[in-house]
Motif scaffolding. Structure first.
Motif, mmCIF file in Angstrom:
data_model
loop_
_atom_site.group_PDB
_atom_site.id
_atom_site.type_symbol
_atom_site.label_atom_id
_atom_site.label_comp_id
_atom_site.label_asym_id
_atom_site.label_seq_id
_atom_site.Cartn_x
_atom_site.Cartn_y
_atom_site.Cartn_z
ATOM 1 N N UNK A 232 40.287 49.923 48.542
ATOM 2 C CA UNK A 232 38.971 49.332 48.291
ATOM 3 C C UNK A 232 37.920 50.428 48.139
ATOM 4 N N UNK B 177 38.971 46.635 44.630
ATOM 5 C CA UNK B 177 39.919 47.612 44.102
ATOM 6 C C UNK B 177 39.331 48.118 42.791
ATOM 7 N N UNK C 266 40.512 48.903 39.985
ATOM 8 C CA UNK C 266 41.008 48.358 38.705
ATOM 9 C C UNK C 266 40.871 46.837 38.612
ATOM 10 N N UNK C 267 40.202 46.245 39.564
ATOM 11 C CA UNK C 267 39.982 44.794 39.472
ATOM 12 C C UNK C 267 39.109 44.513 38.246
ATOM 13 N N UNK C 268 39.534 43.587 37.384
ATOM 14 C CA UNK C 268 38.725 43.316 36.192
ATOM 15 C C UNK C 268 37.355 42.735 36.550
ATOM 16 N N UNK D 71 36.894 38.932 37.313
ATOM 17 C CA UNK D 71 37.115 38.331 38.634
ATOM 18 C C UNK D 71 36.027 38.713 39.622
ATOM 19 N N UNK E 103 33.243 36.245 38.673
ATOM 20 C CA UNK E 103 33.536 34.847 39.025
ATOM 21 C C UNK E 103 33.688 34.638 40.530
ATOM 22 N N UNK E 104 34.517 35.480 41.138
ATOM 23 C CA UNK E 104 34.892 35.198 42.522
ATOM 24 C C UNK E 104 34.001 35.887 43.549
ATOM 25 N N UNK E 105 33.388 37.010 43.173
ATOM 26 C CA UNK E 105 32.555 37.695 44.156
ATOM 27 C C UNK E 105 31.075 37.405 43.945
ATOM 28 N N UNK F 252 34.333 32.812 31.703
ATOM 29 C CA UNK F 252 35.568 32.065 31.948
ATOM 30 C C UNK F 252 36.841 32.893 31.803
ATOM 31 N N UNK F 253 37.833 32.490 32.560
ATOM 32 C CA UNK F 253 39.182 33.043 32.432
ATOM 33 C C UNK F 253 39.949 32.171 31.437
ATOM 34 N N UNK G 40 38.222 24.956 37.723
ATOM 35 C CA UNK G 40 38.533 26.358 38.025
ATOM 36 C C UNK G 40 37.343 27.088 38.656
ATOM 37 N N UNK H 261 34.701 26.149 44.509
ATOM 38 C CA UNK H 261 35.037 26.948 45.684
ATOM 39 C C UNK H 261 34.960 26.090 46.920
ATOM 40 N N UNK I 222 43.616 32.368 47.453
ATOM 41 C CA UNK I 222 44.106 32.151 46.088
ATOM 42 C C UNK I 222 45.622 32.267 46.033
ATOM 43 N N UNK J 127 43.206 37.931 41.527
ATOM 44 C CA UNK J 127 43.640 39.205 40.959
ATOM 45 C C UNK J 127 44.690 39.861 41.865
ATOM 46 N N UNK K 285 42.785 27.191 31.936
ATOM 47 C CA UNK K 285 44.160 27.216 32.433
ATOM 48 C C UNK K 285 44.278 26.242 33.604
#
Ligand code: FES
Ligand code: FES
Lengths: 154, 738
Positions: free
Chosen positions: A1, A18, A20-22, A25, A28-30, A37-38, B212, B215, B221, B275, B350
């Motif tokens: 990290x 990390x 190399x985390x795209x 994400x 979207x997630x953080x 969108x994914x 999607x 939360x 996940x 991820x 997806x």
């Protein structure tokens, strides 16, 4: 990290991730910016498109490490209230069906027009053909793209 | 030979015929009983569909799942029209699961508008009547001196008005009327007028939340490695390398299920982010026992079907008069065989699902086209009491039938049972393309004969496919041909002798319903073959079709209350309209060719035809110059929504005609992403025009009717140019397009 400083929609964020985390994400997630969108994760659909330094980029292909320090714009930062010319054209033409691909479609157009206010038909085709829409709104995307081009060149 | 009567689509059986549908006057628990004044009332909610608040805002709850087809606009429009609401003050929300009768949320088969039309109107009319009664009470006049208009009630004697918002507290104390009168269609204000999607602004600003995007606090996940061959088993898993990935939590395994959903056994990596779960999943070392399923091979499947097609069908679907087999075509007869591949839904969102298990309780979040069935099956497969399962429905980023299946929900719950937090399972694109219930592969043999004077005498159609019902019900299904039949009792062309039959050829891959299901599968062969016959008879394919349709009376298909009406004249009318608009009779430019096709989507009470003009640019190389679609779906609710569905249907069907194909070797699906399961692209979308037949018939469904005639119209244009493709997709037949 590791810790990264991100500039997204004119705000500064510090994230632990990390390297190399795209970016997709991370957004979207953080950062809870789920308008990006994914769709495929491998640069094959365009649903994840954001602006990095005014270029349309696939956020699934940009690592958080590479994104750090750049100027990132997502759909949420495109305008305060959906009044960016691209959003307005999309609204007028009523482009979306399910809507899932549309933020990526719009960001791709914004990126294209930032680079060139008067793209040729071939240039538009080449760029827009990389963004998929399963609902098949292409007919309306085309109309909306032409309306924006007309609008911004008035 | 087994004889089976006409089938109806499963979702219709599941919902409307089982006594489902919406219920009006359905009171929500917790609301005060009537006749009482409500202190500090905030809103008036006469039924589960409508809530009007003090500030005049009208919330209309939408039970059917929004997935791009526009029910979150068309259904509220129907309610609001009768309610005389001010559309600008109408908000729409997903109706909470459980607030409606069984079946109310089921979404498929183009059924939403046609099933709910009258119920929704009544719901709106009931609320309006109560608001009018409230105003009358307030003004102390008779309700017939009041009229509702644009969110207000008007005193027709002195033209004073009072807004709905000001009436909610009184309205809430009044009884719900048992009977209401509905408006005459000529008085519709919203129905028939173009309205933009109710959530358009949210979509454009990125605020719209799809499944999607949801939360749940504490959520982890999961990414799942599934057995590559249907019917296999997990032997062992080594996660020693996977464990090293930052964010890895643990590995959870579960067994597969059989019918109806055929969940594959899986190894799920649980991690703090999707991820991380994906990274760790790549490092798993898994041994599968693939069983006997590895023998499945699509090349062999089609060979088997081709051989079997020449033998009598296993199930007779429809018979009229006498039809003798034709072994070899003559001057007065014709034989052709057609084939279509397995297809994937490939929705842009997806597949994903969230589940949480706390003791005996299970909660789920996500998009489901058949939530009732899902709840029942999750209860059965995962060991919960039905009443202990809570569902939170979410907007779907493209359905097309993908979420009529719900193996993803069973999977998520199987995983959640082994965790003490909520878990969000996301399928990556590879998972999505490789594991789903595919549109069945199908094969057709058609035979026809005619008299010397040129009268069509016999029509024979043998449909072979990999049954969906065998997968959902098991081999003992009462009707393996359900959703698969060829031209049946609904066959619309006037031919004195008709025989159709079905043969199931089994195959080890799961099958499911894909937009337009059997109608798409059968329109391609039927509308190609009628064209072939016309050409062989040296007749114009358009005039020939019309000679077999025009003037033909309505006939009933099936018996009893489930009988459906077939209107050959409406099939003829859409064909004529499409032909007229494309200029079928006008001289054509050099190397330009036009093909047509028509059909009825009988289950949805809709009719559509396509006329497609191509330019031949070189050998087997063409460009689609123009597409004209004509539709008759009765009363149109939202003309813009209708257009969207027809345009989108064209794109969806063109993908199938040009390049959509799932192949299987050694039991494994070959395709794994958008690079080898190609969708239609922006530069491939042809110019399209949509024309509608004005009608006062009850509204039909439009989500699927725009697909079936696309492939045959295109192939008929290619036939006019000297080719006759009988196998889809066209990319495999050496065609290219630009
Ligand atoms: S998700 Fe990035 S291109 Fe598809
Ligand atoms: S609008 Fe549904 S995928 Fe584009």
């Amino acid at each position: 990290m590791a810790s990264f400083q991100l500039s997204v929609n004119n705000k500064s964020f510090s994230v632990e991730a990390e390297p190399d985390m795209p970016l997709l994400w991370v957004l979207r997630d953080m950062l809870d910016l789920t308008g990006t969108k994914f769709g495929c994760g491998v640069s094959a659909c365009g649903a994840c498109t954001v602006l990095i330094n005014d270029h349309a980029m696939r956020s699934c292909q940009v690592s958080v490490k590479a994104a750090a320090g750049q100027t990132i714009t997502t759909i949420e930062g495109l305008s305060e209230d959906g009044t960016h010319p691209v959003q307005k054209a999309w609204e007028k033409v009523a482009v979306p069906q399910c809507g899932y691909c549309q933020t990526g479609q719009m960001m791709t157009v914004v990126g294209l027009l930032k680079q060139n206010k008067r793209p040729t038909e071939e240039e538009i085709d080449a760029v827009m053909s990389q963004n998929l829409c399963r609902c098949g709104t292409y007919h309306r995307i085309k109309e909306a793209v032409h309306q924006v081009i007309e609008e911004i060149n008035k | 030979m087994k004889k089976v009567s006409i089938d109806r689509r499963r979702f219709i059986k599941l919902s409307t015929l089982s006594g489902g549908g919406l219920m009006i006057g359905f009171m929500l628990p917790g609301l005060p009983s009537f006749g009482q004044t409500i202190p500090d009332c905030e809103f008036f909610q006469p039924n589960a569909l409508i809530r009007i608040s003090k500030n005049g805002e009208v919330t209309i709850f939408v039970a059917r799942q929004e997935m791009g087809q526009g029910v979150n606009t068309s259904l509220p429009m129907i309610v609001a029209d009768e309610l005389e609401a001010d559309w600008k003050k109408v908000k729409t929300e997903i109706a909470p699961y459980g607030s409606m009768a069984n079946g109310a949320h089921d979404t498929g088969g183009s059924q939403s508008v046609l099933t709910d039309y009258t119920t929704l109107r009544k719901a709106g009319a009931v609320a309006k009547a109560m608001l009018v009664a409230a105003a009358a009470k307030q003004w102390n006049i008779s309700p017939d001196k009041c009229a509702a208009d644009n969110g207000t009630v008007v005193n027709t004697t002195n033209m004073k008005t009072i807004s709905y918002g000001e009436l909610v507290c009184v309205a809430a104390t009044l009884p719900v009327p048992a009977e209401v009168t509905l408006k005459s269609p000529k008085d519709f204000k919203l129905i028939g007028k173009e309205q933009k999607k109710s959530n358009l602004k949210d979509i454009l600003t990125g605020k719209a939340k799809f499944g999607i995007d949801l939360k749940v606090p504490g959520m982890v996940y999961a990414s799942i490695e599934r057995c590559p061959v249907l019917g296999g088993k997990l032997v062992s898993v080594n996660d020693s390398e996977a464990k090293e990935v930052a964010g890895f939590i643990k590995v959870v395994t579960y067994e597969g299920t059989g019918k109806p959903m055929h969940v594959r056994p899986g190894v799920a990596v649980i991690a703090t982010s999707f991820w991380a779960a994906e990274q760790a999943r790549d490092l798993l070392k898994i041994k599968w026992d693939v069983g006997q399923g590895y023998k499945a091979n699509t090349v062999e499947l089609f060979n088997t079907m081709a051989v079997r097609s020449k033998q009598p069908a296993a199930i007779e679907k429809f018979k009229k008069g006498t039809v003798n087999p034709i072994k070899i075509a003559s001057q007065n007869s014709h034989i052709a065989e057609y084939k279509e591949p397995f297809l994937a839904h490939a929705t842009m969102e997806p597949v994903n699902f969230i589940a949480q298990v706390k003791g005996d309780n299970c909660e789920m979040w996500g998009g489901l086209q058949l939530p009732d069935w899902t709840v029942n099956q999750v209860a059965a497969d995962c060991g919960f009491k039905k009443e202990n399962i809570k569902v939170n429905l979410a907007m779907i980023g493209g359905g097309f039938g993908r979420r009529l299946h719900f193996e993803f929900a069973i999977e998520a719950v199987k995983i959640a049972k082994q965790l003490d937090t909520a878990v969000k399972v996301i399928w990556n694109r590879k998972d999505d393309i490789r594991f789903q219930g595919y549109r069945p592969a199908n094969y057709h043999r058609l035979e026809a004969s005619w008299s010397k004077s040129g009268e069509l005498q016999t029509w024979y159609h043998h449909v072979l496919s990999t049954s969906i019902a065998v997968m959902t019900d098991g081999p003992q299904t009462p009707d393996p041909s359900e959703n698969q039949g060829g031209a049946m009792a609904d066959f619309y062309y006037k031919v004195p002798n008709v025989k159709t039959g079905y043969t199931n050829v089994d195959f080890n891959i799961n099958r499911g319903w894909l937009r337009s299901v059997e109608i798409c599968m059968n329109s391609f062969p039927v509308e190609s073959f009628i064209d072939e016959v016309a050409r062989k008879m040296k007749k114009d394919p358009l005039a020939f079709r019309l000679s077999l349709l025009d003037g033909r009376e309505m006939f009933l298909v099936g018996e009893g209350p489930g009988a459906m009406k077939q209107y050959p004249q409406r099939i003829a009318n859409v064909l004529k309209l499409a032909a007229e608009k494309i200029g079928y009779d006008r001289p054509r430019k050099k190397n330009h060719f036009i093909g047509v096709a028509t059909h009825s989507f009988i289950f949805a009470k809709s009719y559509a035809a396509h006329a497609i003009e191509i330019e031949l640019l070189g050998p087997k190389n063409f460009r689609i110059k123009r597409v004209v679609a004509a539709i008759d779906c009765g009363i149109v609710i939202n003309p813009d929504g209708l257009k969207n569905q027809m345009e989108g249907g064209l794109a969806f069907a063109l993908q199938q005609a040009l390049k959509g194909e799932i192949t299987i070797q050694n039991g494994k699906v070959d395709q794994s992403g958008f690079h080898n399961y190609q969708l239609l692209r922006y530069n491939e979308m042809p110019p399209v025009e949509i024309y509608t037949i004005a009608s006062e018939e009850e509204p039909g469904g439009v989500g699927e009717v725009g697909l079936p005639t696309v492939a045959p119209a295109l192939c008929n244009a290619l036939a006019a140019a000297g080719y006759r493709p009988r196998s889809l997709p066209l990319k495999n037949e050496g065609f290219s397009w630009g």
